[in-house]
Scaffold this motif. Structure first.
Motif, PDB file in Angstrom:
ATOM      1  N   ALA A  64      33.876  39.256  43.589  1.00 40.63           N
ATOM      2  CA  ALA A  64      35.203  39.792  43.305  1.00 40.63           C
ATOM      3  C   ALA A  64      35.208  41.222  43.820  1.00 40.63           C
ATOM      4  CB  ALA A  64      35.496  39.751  41.814  1.00 40.63           C
ATOM      5  N   THR A  77      42.549  42.596  42.740  1.00 42.79           N
ATOM      6  CA  THR A  77      41.242  41.979  42.967  1.00 42.79           C
ATOM      7  C   THR A  77      41.385  40.888  44.014  1.00 42.79           C
ATOM      8  OG1 THR A  77      40.601  42.386  40.671  1.00 42.79           O
ATOM      9  CG2 THR A  77      39.322  40.743  41.871  1.00 42.79           C
ATOM     10  N   VAL A  79      39.165  37.625  45.586  1.00 38.86           N
ATOM     11  CA  VAL A  79      37.996  36.771  45.409  1.00 38.86           C
ATOM     12  C   VAL A  79      37.476  36.465  46.803  1.00 38.86           C
ATOM     13  CG1 VAL A  79      37.123  34.566  44.559  1.00 38.86           C
ATOM     14  CG2 VAL A  79      38.855  35.806  43.251  1.00 38.86           C
ATOM     15  N   SER A  92      40.628  35.484  49.129  1.00 34.16           N
ATOM     16  CA  SER A  92      41.829  35.002  48.445  1.00 34.16           C
ATOM     17  C   SER A  92      42.963  35.986  48.699  1.00 34.16           C
ATOM     18  CB  SER A  92      41.577  34.915  46.936  1.00 34.16           C
ATOM     19  OG  SER A  92      41.566  36.220  46.364  1.00 34.16           O
TER      20      SER A  92
END
Length: 130
Positions: A64, A77, A79, A92
């Motif tokens: 993360a 954040t 991923v 992500s």
């Protein structure tokens, strides 16, 4: 003829040992995941912090990456999934802080101390969410 089964048994018992990794190899893996994930960020984050899962899965490393987004003007954040064989990364889309909270080691330690002191098994973050 008995030597062949004995040799096969010995090899089958030794095989898992050959796949074991040293702590130095895991540190190198984590450093590679962190470096690759930071290099693949779609935007420059202010003071990014990378949380690498220590060993990942059999095929993938997982991390993360958290930081301040200049575009969104908020904490976000990403991923990061690291393919161990290909040594490639997929990211992500950004996840807003209200949807994902990365538990830091200090928060984990504080929760463990509270649990030990009170016997309370409830998990709750700083915002009061379980």
């Amino acid at each position: 003829m008995r030597a062949l089964p004995l040799a096969l048994l010995t090899l089958s018992l030794a095989a898992p040992l050959a796949h074991a990794s040293s702590s130095e190899a895991w540190e190198e893996f984590r450093a590679d995941v962190e470096k690759s994930c930071l290099a693949s960020l779609p935007e420059a984050l202010g003071t990014p912090t990378v949380f690498v899962e220590p060993t990942g899965t059999q095929s993938f490393g997982i991390a993360a990456v958290e930081g301040l987004s200049p575009e969104a003007k908020s904490q976000i954040t990403y991923v990061c999934i690291y393919d161990k064989q290909k040594k490639t990364v997929e990211m992500s889309p950004p996840i807003a802080a209200e949807f994902l909270h990365v538990v830091r080691e200090s928060e984990r330690a504080a929760a463990a101390e509270k649990k030990a002191a009170t016997g309370d098994n409830k998990t709750e973050d700083a915002a009061g969410q379980e």
